[in-house]
Scaffold this motif. Structure first.
Motif, mmCIF file in Angstrom:
data_model
loop_
_atom_site.group_PDB
_atom_site.id
_atom_site.type_symbol
_atom_site.label_atom_id
_atom_site.label_comp_id
_atom_site.label_asym_id
_atom_site.label_seq_id
_atom_site.Cartn_x
_atom_site.Cartn_y
_atom_site.Cartn_z
ATOM 1 N N GLN A 63 0.823 -1.208 0.000
ATOM 2 C CA GLN A 63 0.000 0.000 0.000
ATOM 3 C C GLN A 63 0.863 1.267 0.000
ATOM 4 N N LEU A 64 1.954 1.249 0.762
ATOM 5 C CA LEU A 64 2.855 2.406 0.778
ATOM 6 C C LEU A 64 3.459 2.637 -0.606
ATOM 7 N N ASN A 65 3.856 1.548 -1.271
ATOM 8 C CA ASN A 65 4.457 1.676 -2.604
ATOM 9 C C ASN A 65 3.475 2.241 -3.628
ATOM 10 N N LYS A 66 2.173 2.106 -3.380
ATOM 11 C CA LYS A 66 1.169 2.652 -4.296
ATOM 12 C C LYS A 66 1.007 4.164 -4.162
ATOM 13 N N LEU A 67 1.411 4.714 -3.012
ATOM 14 C CA LEU A 67 1.281 6.160 -2.812
ATOM 15 C C LEU A 67 2.201 6.900 -3.770
ATOM 16 N N ILE A 68 1.681 7.924 -4.414
ATOM 17 C CA ILE A 68 2.434 8.656 -5.423
ATOM 18 C C ILE A 68 3.666 9.352 -4.833
ATOM 19 N N ASP A 69 3.599 9.736 -3.553
ATOM 20 C CA ASP A 69 4.715 10.442 -2.910
ATOM 21 C C ASP A 69 5.883 9.525 -2.571
ATOM 22 N N VAL A 70 5.640 8.224 -2.468
ATOM 23 C CA VAL A 70 6.685 7.290 -2.057
ATOM 24 C C VAL A 70 7.572 6.959 -3.254
ATOM 25 N N VAL A 71 8.863 7.240 -3.104
ATOM 26 C CA VAL A 71 9.836 6.969 -4.158
ATOM 27 C C VAL A 71 10.402 5.556 -3.998
ATOM 28 N N LYS A 72 10.730 5.200 -2.742
ATOM 29 C CA LYS A 72 11.326 3.888 -2.464
ATOM 30 C C LYS A 72 11.153 3.598 -0.983
ATOM 31 N N LEU A 73 11.038 2.303 -0.648
ATOM 32 C CA LEU A 73 10.993 1.949 0.765
ATOM 33 C C LEU A 73 11.775 0.684 1.028
ATOM 34 N N LEU A 74 12.165 0.532 2.283
ATOM 35 C CA LEU A 74 12.975 -0.601 2.697
ATOM 36 C C LEU A 74 12.569 -0.989 4.113
ATOM 37 N N ASP A 75 12.245 -2.280 4.312
ATOM 38 C CA ASP A 75 11.969 -2.785 5.650
ATOM 39 C C ASP A 75 13.319 -3.144 6.269
ATOM 40 N N LEU A 76 13.812 -2.283 7.151
ATOM 41 C CA LEU A 76 15.138 -2.482 7.743
ATOM 42 C C LEU A 76 15.205 -3.720 8.617
ATOM 43 N N THR A 77 14.068 -4.163 9.128
ATOM 44 C CA THR A 77 14.025 -5.311 10.022
ATOM 45 C C THR A 77 14.503 -6.575 9.321
ATOM 46 N N GLY A 78 14.416 -6.600 8.003
ATOM 47 C CA GLY A 78 14.797 -7.783 7.242
ATOM 48 C C GLY A 78 16.295 -8.009 7.124
ATOM 49 N N GLY A 79 17.118 -7.082 7.590
ATOM 50 C CA GLY A 79 18.564 -7.238 7.466
ATOM 51 C C GLY A 79 19.291 -6.486 8.562
ATOM 52 N N PRO A 80 20.624 -6.544 8.511
ATOM 53 C CA PRO A 80 21.390 -5.837 9.545
ATOM 54 C C PRO A 80 21.215 -4.326 9.408
ATOM 55 N N HIS A 81 20.922 -3.690 10.527
ATOM 56 C CA HIS A 81 20.713 -2.243 10.516
ATOM 57 C C HIS A 81 21.064 -1.658 11.880
ATOM 58 N N ILE A 82 21.158 -0.347 11.905
ATOM 59 C CA ILE A 82 21.457 0.383 13.133
ATOM 60 C C ILE A 82 20.261 1.272 13.436
ATOM 61 N N GLU A 83 19.815 1.235 14.679
ATOM 62 C CA GLU A 83 18.712 2.085 15.134
ATOM 63 C C GLU A 83 19.195 2.940 16.284
ATOM 64 N N ARG A 84 18.761 4.185 16.297
ATOM 65 C CA ARG A 84 19.025 5.059 17.427
ATOM 66 C C ARG A 84 17.808 5.934 17.673
ATOM 67 N N GLU A 85 17.608 6.250 18.942
ATOM 68 C CA GLU A 85 16.526 7.128 19.360
ATOM 69 C C GLU A 85 17.123 8.158 20.306
ATOM 70 N N MET A 86 16.571 9.352 20.308
ATOM 71 C CA MET A 86 17.040 10.387 21.209
ATOM 72 C C MET A 86 15.941 10.715 22.210
ATOM 73 N N MET A 87 16.350 10.958 23.461
ATOM 74 C CA MET A 87 15.396 11.288 24.511
ATOM 75 C C MET A 87 15.907 12.496 25.286
ATOM 76 N N LEU A 88 14.998 13.410 25.573
ATOM 77 C CA LEU A 88 15.239 14.481 26.529
ATOM 78 C C LEU A 88 14.369 14.170 27.735
ATOM 79 N N ILE A 89 14.977 14.174 28.911
ATOM 80 C CA ILE A 89 14.225 13.866 30.126
ATOM 81 C C ILE A 89 14.532 14.930 31.172
ATOM 82 N N LYS A 90 13.472 15.492 31.716
ATOM 83 C CA LYS A 90 13.618 16.484 32.780
ATOM 84 C C LYS A 90 13.358 15.774 34.100
#
Length: 163
Positions: A63-90
């Motif tokens: 469905q995402l690939n059918k959207l006119i705005d989407v040029v390309k997509l990749l499911d990173l879960t299917g291979g080796p990848h690096i994930e990072r998240e940033m948090m600000l905590i008071k």
């Protein structure tokens, strides 16, 4: 199963809304969403985190690939990848807790960004599990506010999301 989907899309008004609408219309949940322009100002990169079995993820990607705005997509879960998240905590930082909070921040390789007489604002970057562990390590009565970006991801090696 949790999936991290990276999407290269046109940097245009309404593109994000169409992606969110696709999920909403089909009853799928977006757990996290980050979007920013790429080195090409006409393109944005979206990192989307969702959950589903293989059939649901396949349906989402089709469905995402059918959207006119989407040029390309990749499911990173299917291979080796690096994930990072940033948090600000008071956190409350009364005199009796300051040293403990600073030690904990150092252990988690965080950074104190702001200091007042009664609080600290701390920045942490890493996997979501690391950020969750920091929150658990700080006494819950000390946490005043938490802001998280959601994960951003990139494939390892030569595999990537490029044109």
């Amino acid at each position: 199963m949790r999936h991290v989907i990276s999407i290269l899309m046109e940097n245009e008004a309404g593109a994000l809304s169409r992606v969110a609408g696709l999920f909403s219309a089909r009853g799928y949940n977006i757990e996290a969403l980050t979007v920013a322009p790429t080195e090409d100002p006409s393109l944005s990169r979206m990192t989307l985190v969702t959950r589903g079995d293989e059939a649901i993820i396949e349906q989402i990607t089709k469905q995402l690939n059918k959207l006119i705005d989407v040029v390309k997509l990749l499911d990173l879960t299917g291979g080796p990848h690096i994930e990072r998240e940033m948090m600000l905590i008071k956190v409350k930082a009364e005199r009796s807790h300051r040293d403990e909070i600073i030690r904990l921040t150092d252990i988690f390789r965080g950074k104190v960004l702001d200091v007042t007489e009664t609080s600290f604002v701390i920045e942490l970057t890493g996997k979501s599990a690391k950020l969750d562990a920091f929150i658990r390590a700080i006494h819950e009565d000390l946490v005043l506010e938490v802001v998280r970006t959601g994960p951003s991801g990139i494939g390892r090696g030569t595999k990537g999301l490029t044109l």
